[in-house]
Design a protein around this motif. Sequence first.
Motif, PDB file in Angstrom:
ATOM      1  N   PRO A 108      43.150  38.168  52.953  1.00 26.71           N
ATOM      2  CA  PRO A 108      44.260  38.604  53.805  1.00 26.71           C
ATOM      3  C   PRO A 108      44.920  39.885  53.300  1.00 26.71           C
ATOM      4  O   PRO A 108      45.481  40.642  54.099  1.00 26.71           O
ATOM      5  CB  PRO A 108      45.237  37.421  53.759  1.00 26.71           C
ATOM      6  N   ALA A 109      44.843  40.146  51.981  1.00 20.68           N
ATOM      7  CA  ALA A 109      45.424  41.385  51.446  1.00 20.68           C
ATOM      8  C   ALA A 109      44.706  42.605  52.008  1.00 20.68           C
ATOM      9  O   ALA A 109      45.339  43.595  52.396  1.00 20.68           O
ATOM     10  CB  ALA A 109      45.351  41.382  49.916  1.00 20.68           C
ATOM     11  N   VAL A 110      43.392  42.521  52.079  1.00 23.84           N
ATOM     12  CA  VAL A 110      42.591  43.648  52.577  1.00 23.84           C
ATOM     13  C   VAL A 110      42.640  43.736  54.100  1.00 23.84           C
ATOM     14  O   VAL A 110      42.781  44.825  54.668  1.00 23.84           O
ATOM     15  CB  VAL A 110      41.132  43.527  52.084  1.00 23.84           C
ATOM     16  N   SER A 127      47.547  39.522  44.115  1.00 28.90           N
ATOM     17  CA  SER A 127      46.818  40.448  44.979  1.00 28.90           C
ATOM     18  C   SER A 127      47.764  41.418  45.690  1.00 28.90           C
ATOM     19  O   SER A 127      47.390  42.046  46.682  1.00 28.90           O
ATOM     20  CB  SER A 127      45.950  39.687  45.992  1.00 28.90           C
ATOM     21  N   LEU A 128      48.980  41.532  45.161  1.00 27.08           N
ATOM     22  CA  LEU A 128      49.961  42.446  45.752  1.00 27.08           C
ATOM     23  C   LEU A 128      49.426  43.869  45.846  1.00 27.08           C
ATOM     24  O   LEU A 128      49.446  44.497  46.904  1.00 27.08           O
ATOM     25  CB  LEU A 128      51.251  42.419  44.915  1.00 27.08           C
ATOM     26  N   PHE A 175      47.513  47.885  48.569  1.00 29.35           N
ATOM     27  CA  PHE A 175      47.812  49.309  48.535  1.00 29.35           C
ATOM     28  C   PHE A 175      46.619  50.160  48.970  1.00 29.35           C
ATOM     29  O   PHE A 175      46.785  51.159  49.676  1.00 29.35           O
ATOM     30  CB  PHE A 175      48.243  49.736  47.126  1.00 29.35           C
ATOM     31  N   ASP A 176      45.422  49.763  48.522  1.00 25.63           N
ATOM     32  CA  ASP A 176      44.221  50.526  48.887  1.00 25.63           C
ATOM     33  C   ASP A 176      43.278  49.736  49.782  1.00 25.63           C
ATOM     34  O   ASP A 176      42.516  50.325  50.546  1.00 25.63           O
ATOM     35  CB  ASP A 176      43.470  50.960  47.621  1.00 25.63           C
ATOM     36  N   GLY A 177      43.336  48.392  49.687  1.00 18.35           N
ATOM     37  CA  GLY A 177      42.433  47.572  50.499  1.00 18.35           C
ATOM     38  C   GLY A 177      42.705  47.695  51.977  1.00 18.35           C
ATOM     39  O   GLY A 177      41.770  47.877  52.784  1.00 18.35           O
ATOM     40  N   LYS A 236      45.248  60.104  45.319  1.00 19.25           N
ATOM     41  CA  LYS A 236      44.429  59.375  46.286  1.00 19.25           C
ATOM     42  C   LYS A 236      44.716  57.875  46.290  1.00 19.25           C
ATOM     43  O   LYS A 236      44.440  57.195  47.285  1.00 19.25           O
ATOM     44  CB  LYS A 236      42.948  59.609  45.991  1.00 19.25           C
ATOM     45  N   LEU A 237      45.250  57.358  45.173  1.00 21.30           N
ATOM     46  CA  LEU A 237      45.527  55.936  45.109  1.00 21.30           C
ATOM     47  C   LEU A 237      46.634  55.570  46.088  1.00 21.30           C
ATOM     48  O   LEU A 237      47.648  56.260  46.178  1.00 21.30           O
ATOM     49  CB  LEU A 237      45.918  55.520  43.689  1.00 21.30           C
ATOM     50  N   GLY A 238      46.417  54.495  46.808  1.00 14.97           N
ATOM     51  CA  GLY A 238      47.350  54.084  47.842  1.00 14.97           C
ATOM     52  C   GLY A 238      46.938  54.560  49.218  1.00 14.97           C
ATOM     53  O   GLY A 238      47.606  54.250  50.210  1.00 14.97           O
ATOM     54  N   LYS A 239      45.832  55.306  49.283  1.00 14.18           N
ATOM     55  CA  LYS A 239      45.361  55.839  50.568  1.00 14.18           C
ATOM     56  C   LYS A 239      43.958  55.340  50.919  1.00 14.18           C
ATOM     57  O   LYS A 239      43.296  55.915  51.781  1.00 14.18           O
ATOM     58  CB  LYS A 239      45.374  57.364  50.534  1.00 14.18           C
ATOM     59  N   GLY A 240      43.504  54.300  50.223  1.00 17.67           N
ATOM     60  CA  GLY A 240      42.177  53.767  50.505  1.00 17.67           C
ATOM     61  C   GLY A 240      41.165  54.154  49.457  1.00 17.67           C
ATOM     62  O   GLY A 240      40.022  54.493  49.780  1.00 17.67           O
ATOM     63  N   GLU A 241      41.545  54.048  48.174  1.00 12.14           N
ATOM     64  CA  GLU A 241      40.691  54.458  47.070  1.00 12.14           C
ATOM     65  C   GLU A 241      40.141  53.222  46.354  1.00 12.14           C
ATOM     66  O   GLU A 241      40.907  52.359  45.920  1.00 12.14           O
ATOM     67  CB  GLU A 241      41.489  55.322  46.083  1.00 12.14           C
ATOM     68  N   PRO A 242      38.800  53.087  46.210  1.00 11.63           N
ATOM     69  CA  PRO A 242      38.230  51.929  45.509  1.00 11.63           C
ATOM     70  C   PRO A 242      38.759  51.762  44.090  1.00 11.63           C
ATOM     71  O   PRO A 242      38.837  50.637  43.587  1.00 11.63           O
ATOM     72  CB  PRO A 242      36.723  52.238  45.508  1.00 11.63           C
ATOM     73  N   GLU A 243      39.149  52.846  43.450  1.00  6.94           N
ATOM     74  CA  GLU A 243      39.675  52.784  42.087  1.00  6.94           C
ATOM     75  C   GLU A 243      40.890  51.855  42.005  1.00  6.94           C
ATOM     76  O   GLU A 243      41.048  51.093  41.049  1.00  6.94           O
ATOM     77  CB  GLU A 243      40.056  54.195  41.619  1.00  6.94           C
TER      78      GLU A 243
END
Length: 498
Positions: free
Chosen positions: A70-72, A82-83, A87-89, A289-296
């Motif tokens: 549900p997070a993703v 999973s908070l 952010f990226d999921g 890039k983090l928070g915008k859909g980054e796998p990292e």
Amino acid sequence: MPMFEVLTPLSVLLCLFGVLIGIIMGSIPGMTATMAIAIFLPATYALDMINSIGLLIGLYVGGISGGMVPAVLLNIPGTPSSLCTTFDGYPMTQNGEGEKALKVGITASIIGGFVSLSILFFFAPVLASFAIDFSAVDKFLIVVFALTVIASISKGSLLGGVFSGVLGVFISLIGRFPDNNQIRLVPPGFEQELVYGFSLLPVLIGLFAIGQNLQESEEGLVAASHQKIDLAKNKAKQFKFRIFKGQFVNTVRSSIIGTFVGMLPGVGGSAASITSYSQAKNFSKNPEKLGKGEPEGMIASESANNGLIGGALVPLLSLGIPGDSTTAILVGAFLLQGIEVGPLFITTNPDLWSGIVFALVIANIAMFIMMFFSIKYFAKIVYIPKHIIFPIIMLMCVVGSYAINNGVMFDVWTLLLFGLVGYIFPKVGIQIAPFLIGFILGTQGEKYFIDSLKGSGGDLTVFFTDGPLAIGLWVVIIVSVVYAVIDNRRTKKAESAS
């Protein structure tokens, strides 16, 4: 010791079943790993300890891992840990990369799980062997430290956290005082039912399963109204294992952070997730890039997420102190089998210790295989209507509580009472996790306090003069309280500034 000399075929099957049910319950918004274990706890009454631990470990691993779904997909954290997965999921899902995001999280989860398992395997026996020599004073001060951490590192209110923990201790003291057989803190007319206090297992199930059910029901029983999602809309950006190339340090660092945060009683999964995510951002080559859909970011959050499991088991199995609300429920499973966790647990129960380690290995592998190759099906779970699930859960809780002590109706009333408590407490600022762990540790603290006074002839100065370890523990307790006060003030300033 070979795995299958400890685990039976039934325990392996129960572990696999636990992983499956845990993933399903973790994937449903509002359900948690803690709730899954609480619901199935009565079932362990009919099993031996090895089989029970297989089922419960499977539920634990599956429930924590399932929280990423549900997070993703819905931007709803399935578990507190999973908070940061949201952010990226969720941005990856919006970009048509939902399946890729989930598979990145699943792969990071199994790595985090095995890192934490390694630390548990090597660290817990060392800590337990050290703790065997603790005096009653040392054990009492460890309980006090656990209570200060649990109560003070609280959600939103320092006073509320402290009060919740103290209230849990107070409720735990209901019943017969062991030294003189006097009944204390018992309402008139309930002396017979409460001679031994409230039974732990109905309290656990009521607080988490019934209480959570009532909270979710208040918000509405309809299925998720979100638009159905195409997990692989963006065909050009499929998951490939080379995504992890260059992420070795991030993955291992986040797994270790999750493990060691999990060792701190009461700190919670959200702290591990936030800490690992912030470290990933600090050391990232492209932090913007983090928070915008980054796998990292997904890797940091989910490896820390599963790292919590092994970490939370370290204080439970080596000191007898539950690291979080989920391991607090595991205490109930051990007590149901007549086993006391603490410094002697590993040496006196070598088969059970090996069973826990092997069950974690099987559960992590099973979680990866089930989720990685069937994620499209598990993703559909988020749309199951709650009005179908909740009545089933309520029935299981009532039947289980009645059967725990061979048909004691008062246990059902205890279940319903603490179900209402679990529903009402959050509304008035009393926090469930500090209350529960205060309830569990209260009787232990009382026992060690009295044993200390007996050994010293009633001299209270023994708590300060017992030795260098006692002094060190007082320093840790004071630091914990001071940190909590400073952090609370900093949080309030930040909230008022915003």
